[in-house]
Write a protein that holds these residues in place. Sequence first.
Motif, PDB file in Angstrom:
ATOM      1  N   GLY A 213      27.777  39.965  51.384  1.00  0.00           N
ATOM      2  CA  GLY A 213      28.099  39.890  49.960  1.00  0.00           C
ATOM      3  C   GLY A 213      28.022  41.242  49.283  1.00  0.00           C
ATOM      4  N   ALA A 214      26.989  42.006  49.619  1.00  0.00           N
ATOM      5  CA  ALA A 214      26.835  43.338  49.018  1.00  0.00           C
ATOM      6  C   ALA A 214      27.950  44.276  49.468  1.00  0.00           C
ATOM      7  CB  ALA A 214      25.472  43.918  49.396  1.00  0.00           C
ATOM      8  N   SER A 215      28.335  44.159  50.741  1.00  0.00           N
ATOM      9  CA  SER A 215      29.379  45.057  51.250  1.00  0.00           C
ATOM     10  C   SER A 215      30.734  44.756  50.633  1.00  0.00           C
ATOM     11  CB  SER A 215      29.463  44.955  52.780  1.00  0.00           C
ATOM     12  OG  SER A 215      29.996  43.700  53.175  1.00  0.00           O
ATOM     13  N   LEU A 216      30.961  43.475  50.262  1.00  0.00           N
ATOM     14  CA  LEU A 216      32.246  43.087  49.698  1.00  0.00           C
ATOM     15  C   LEU A 216      32.266  43.090  48.178  1.00  0.00           C
ATOM     16  CD1 LEU A 216      33.362  40.169  52.058  1.00  0.00           C
ATOM     17  CD2 LEU A 216      34.222  42.515  51.978  1.00  0.00           C
ATOM     18  N   ALA A 217      31.145  43.364  47.547  1.00  0.00           N
ATOM     19  CA  ALA A 217      31.104  43.384  46.082  1.00  0.00           C
ATOM     20  C   ALA A 217      32.128  44.341  45.481  1.00  0.00           C
ATOM     21  CB  ALA A 217      29.694  43.719  45.597  1.00  0.00           C
ATOM     22  N   PRO A 218      32.302  45.554  46.020  1.00  0.00           N
ATOM     23  CA  PRO A 218      33.345  46.430  45.466  1.00  0.00           C
ATOM     24  C   PRO A 218      34.752  45.842  45.613  1.00  0.00           C
ATOM     25  CG  PRO A 218      31.792  47.692  46.799  1.00  0.00           C
ATOM     26  CD  PRO A 218      31.505  46.246  47.059  1.00  0.00           C
ATOM     27  N   VAL A 219      34.997  45.142  46.723  1.00  0.00           N
ATOM     28  CA  VAL A 219      36.304  44.512  46.917  1.00  0.00           C
ATOM     29  C   VAL A 219      36.489  43.375  45.915  1.00  0.00           C
ATOM     30  CG1 VAL A 219      37.717  43.172  48.519  1.00  0.00           C
ATOM     31  CG2 VAL A 219      36.421  45.144  49.340  1.00  0.00           C
ATOM     32  N   ASP A 220      35.424  42.595  45.689  1.00  0.00           N
ATOM     33  CA  ASP A 220      35.510  41.518  44.700  1.00  0.00           C
ATOM     34  C   ASP A 220      35.875  42.072  43.332  1.00  0.00           C
ATOM     35  OD1 ASP A 220      34.722  39.764  46.679  1.00  0.00           O
ATOM     36  OD2 ASP A 220      32.605  39.799  46.088  1.00  0.00           O
ATOM     37  N   ALA A 221      35.214  43.163  42.957  1.00  0.00           N
ATOM     38  CA  ALA A 221      35.485  43.772  41.656  1.00  0.00           C
ATOM     39  C   ALA A 221      36.894  44.334  41.595  1.00  0.00           C
ATOM     40  CB  ALA A 221      34.464  44.875  41.376  1.00  0.00           C
ATOM     41  N   GLU A 222      37.339  44.910  42.708  1.00  0.00           N
ATOM     42  CA  GLU A 222      38.688  45.478  42.757  1.00  0.00           C
ATOM     43  C   GLU A 222      39.746  44.381  42.637  1.00  0.00           C
ATOM     44  OE1 GLU A 222      41.139  49.095  43.704  1.00  0.00           O
ATOM     45  OE2 GLU A 222      39.310  48.563  42.644  1.00  0.00           O
ATOM     46  N   LEU A 223      39.535  43.270  43.319  1.00  0.00           N
ATOM     47  CA  LEU A 223      40.461  42.145  43.222  1.00  0.00           C
ATOM     48  C   LEU A 223      40.544  41.623  41.794  1.00  0.00           C
ATOM     49  CD1 LEU A 223      39.674  40.091  46.458  1.00  0.00           C
ATOM     50  CD2 LEU A 223      41.888  41.054  45.830  1.00  0.00           C
ATOM     51  N   GLU A 224      39.390  41.497  41.144  1.00  0.00           N
ATOM     52  CA  GLU A 224      39.364  40.992  39.780  1.00  0.00           C
ATOM     53  C   GLU A 224      40.059  41.951  38.824  1.00  0.00           C
ATOM     54  OE1 GLU A 224      38.725  38.098  37.009  1.00  0.00           O
ATOM     55  OE2 GLU A 224      38.310  38.000  39.163  1.00  0.00           O
ATOM     56  N   ARG A 225      39.906  43.253  39.062  1.00  0.00           N
ATOM     57  CA  ARG A 225      40.513  44.246  38.173  1.00  0.00           C
ATOM     58  C   ARG A 225      42.017  44.351  38.394  1.00  0.00           C
ATOM     59  NH1 ARG A 225      42.064  49.530  38.179  1.00  0.00           N
ATOM     60  NH2 ARG A 225      41.495  49.857  40.376  1.00  0.00           N
ATOM     61  N   ARG A 226      42.438  44.402  39.636  1.00  0.00           N
ATOM     62  CA  ARG A 226      43.852  44.616  39.921  1.00  0.00           C
ATOM     63  C   ARG A 226      44.683  43.334  39.868  1.00  0.00           C
ATOM     64  NH1 ARG A 226      45.233  49.590  42.157  1.00  0.00           N
ATOM     65  NH2 ARG A 226      43.501  50.897  42.888  1.00  0.00           N
ATOM     66  N   TYR A 227      44.065  42.201  40.184  1.00  0.00           N
ATOM     67  CA  TYR A 227      44.817  40.953  40.273  1.00  0.00           C
ATOM     68  C   TYR A 227      44.122  39.850  39.460  1.00  0.00           C
ATOM     69  CZ  TYR A 227      46.930  43.533  44.101  1.00  0.00           C
ATOM     70  OH  TYR A 227      47.559  44.489  44.849  1.00  0.00           O
ATOM     71  N   PRO A 228      44.132  39.987  38.136  1.00  0.00           N
ATOM     72  CA  PRO A 228      43.447  39.006  37.289  1.00  0.00           C
ATOM     73  C   PRO A 228      44.180  37.686  37.155  1.00  0.00           C
ATOM     74  CG  PRO A 228      44.578  40.611  35.930  1.00  0.00           C
ATOM     75  CD  PRO A 228      44.731  41.085  37.346  1.00  0.00           C
ATOM     76  N   GLY A 229      45.413  37.608  37.621  1.00  0.00           N
ATOM     77  CA  GLY A 229      46.197  36.384  37.490  1.00  0.00           C
ATOM     78  C   GLY A 229      47.010  36.381  36.205  1.00  0.00           C
ATOM     79  N   ASP A 230      47.794  35.337  36.042  1.00  0.00           N
ATOM     80  CA  ASP A 230      48.661  35.227  34.878  1.00  0.00           C
ATOM     81  C   ASP A 230      47.838  35.150  33.596  1.00  0.00           C
ATOM     82  OD1 ASP A 230      51.717  34.487  34.223  1.00  0.00           O
ATOM     83  OD2 ASP A 230      50.387  33.360  32.874  1.00  0.00           O
ATOM     84  N   PRO A 231      48.268  35.825  32.531  1.00  0.00           N
ATOM     85  CA  PRO A 231      47.484  35.809  31.289  1.00  0.00           C
ATOM     86  C   PRO A 231      47.498  34.482  30.559  1.00  0.00           C
ATOM     87  CG  PRO A 231      49.539  37.005  30.963  1.00  0.00           C
ATOM     88  CD  PRO A 231      49.416  36.741  32.438  1.00  0.00           C
ATOM     89  N   GLY A 232      48.398  33.577  30.934  1.00  0.00           N
ATOM     90  CA  GLY A 232      48.417  32.261  30.310  1.00  0.00           C
ATOM     91  C   GLY A 232      49.117  32.201  28.976  1.00  0.00           C
ATOM     92  N   THR A 233      49.765  33.278  28.579  1.00  0.00           N
ATOM     93  CA  THR A 233      50.514  33.289  27.330  1.00  0.00           C
ATOM     94  C   THR A 233      51.970  32.889  27.584  1.00  0.00           C
ATOM     95  OG1 THR A 233      50.955  35.647  27.660  1.00  0.00           O
ATOM     96  CG2 THR A 233      49.073  35.070  26.263  1.00  0.00           C
ATOM     97  N   ARG A 234      52.675  32.596  26.518  1.00  0.00           N
ATOM     98  CA  ARG A 234      54.076  32.232  26.621  1.00  0.00           C
ATOM     99  C   ARG A 234      54.906  33.425  27.096  1.00  0.00           C
ATOM    100  NH1 ARG A 234      57.741  30.413  21.366  1.00  0.00           N
ATOM    101  NH2 ARG A 234      59.771  30.315  22.418  1.00  0.00           N
ATOM    102  N   GLN A 235      55.840  33.175  27.981  1.00  0.00           N
ATOM    103  CA  GLN A 235      56.816  34.195  28.367  1.00  0.00           C
ATOM    104  C   GLN A 235      58.165  33.807  27.794  1.00  0.00           C
ATOM    105  OE1 GLN A 235      57.581  34.772  32.565  1.00  0.00           O
ATOM    106  NE2 GLN A 235      58.753  36.644  32.222  1.00  0.00           N
ATOM    107  N   PRO A 236      58.776  34.667  26.981  1.00  0.00           N
ATOM    108  CA  PRO A 236      60.095  34.338  26.447  1.00  0.00           C
ATOM    109  C   PRO A 236      61.114  34.225  27.565  1.00  0.00           C
ATOM    110  CG  PRO A 236      59.566  36.631  26.018  1.00  0.00           C
ATOM    111  CD  PRO A 236      58.320  36.004  26.557  1.00  0.00           C
ATOM    112  N   VAL A 237      62.154  33.427  27.341  1.00  0.00           N
ATOM    113  CA  VAL A 237      63.161  33.228  28.379  1.00  0.00           C
ATOM    114  C   VAL A 237      64.180  34.359  28.404  1.00  0.00           C
ATOM    115  CG1 VAL A 237      62.891  30.730  28.246  1.00  0.00           C
ATOM    116  CG2 VAL A 237      64.720  31.830  26.939  1.00  0.00           C
ATOM    117  N   HIS A 238      64.190  35.162  27.349  1.00  0.00           N
ATOM    118  CA  HIS A 238      65.167  36.258  27.289  1.00  0.00           C
ATOM    119  C   HIS A 238      64.676  37.345  26.342  1.00  0.00           C
ATOM    120  CE1 HIS A 238      67.409  34.755  23.414  1.00  0.00           C
ATOM    121  NE2 HIS A 238      66.094  34.784  23.272  1.00  0.00           N
TER     122      HIS A 238
END
Length: 434
Positions: A22-47
């Motif tokens: 867990g300690a060795s992967l903590a930096p990777v966990d933080a990096e994943l969260e920072r770089r790949y937070p997922g979709d923001p959940g807001t509306r995306q206009p169609v055009h």
Amino acid sequence: MAQGQQGRVATSLAGAVIEEIGASLAPVDAELERRYPGDPGTRQPVHTVYVPGDAFAADTVRTWGDGALAALDEHAPDAASFAAVLGLDDALAEDVYERVRAKLEREPVEDLRVDFEDGYGSRPGAEEDEDAARAARTVAETHAAGTAAPYTGIRAKCMEAGVRDRGIRTLDVFLTGLMEASGLPAGLVLTLPKVTYPEQVAAMARLLGAFEATHGLAAGRIGFEIQIETSQAILAADGTATVARMIQAAGGRATGLHYGTFDYSACLGVSAAHQASDHPAADHAKAVMQVAAAGTGVRLSDGSTNVLPVGPTAKVHDAWRLHYGLVRRALARAYYQGWDMHPGHLPTRYAAVFAFYREGFERAAGRLARYADRAAGDVMDEPATARALAGHLLRGLDCGALDGAEVARAAGLTRADLESFAVPRRGGPAASSP
């Protein structure tokens, strides 16, 4: 050998080993969260609709809607004629046509960009200053009146040396004008065109950070789109995918990647007659953009067609069929946004979008309902698929293709339920929901 307490389940690994991993992967966990937070959940206009800076006015949105309705009245005055042009299924024809007309009355433009780049050209400095200041006042006035598009902003000139200072000044005049009028509105969108190097994106981020600091705004309040219009934006000289580095260079401010059909095609030497959003060169560029943006919260937008639905009815119908087909093709490839260059494109934009979401509605709702109830069906879905199903329904609701009551009836789920499936992790770049 340790023994588990419930049912004497046997384990072999010491707790210290698990803690070490867990300690060795903590930096990777933080990096994943920072770089790949997922979709923001807001509306995306169609055009996105582009309007030259000198032509933008308080009634632009309504003018586009009226122009689109007039085109329908002249060239497809009823559901049957519209369906015949586009090849719509009879079962969908009446519903789609009525929804298109209602959309053009209620909200004809979802995202409007006041253009100070290619659509505006080079003007005397004082003239561009005045147009940028007027654009800010008009945006503030339309937001106050409730007549603005849900998303509105500007495209200033790029960060290349020849136009950099002018682009920065126009952006400064516009943003300062908004602050003096009533502050930055919800749904503000800025577009950075002709990006070639990640350093240009980083410069834009620094510029916006300085503006925020000057006005006491929260850091990261202002996000921006990156327009992909050069080959170097896809593939760098060292063979790396530049667009992925651009997203990171934005420091969390990137909200979208917009494909520029004609500049990008010309950059690769594609002849004018073959410059289109379905050209193989376009498909390659957008595929790279799509992979680079996946999981980052940065949305993708397709480009446009320059074939305008104007002239005699036969010519308008040909242009409508082309546009409708391109939009449907993009939606199937998960490019949920595109550019529209003329009011006559709005009927087929919304027809394609509405037909896409309505065709997939019952099946998507049924599959998600079974997944939520853990019921058996003809498809075994996983959490990732549930996210896609919920996302399909949410996008349909946002644009007006679907109604909340029919989604609740078919899926047995509220909007909050859908959002919990679609966006299990919150976060991502700066974005505002109207």
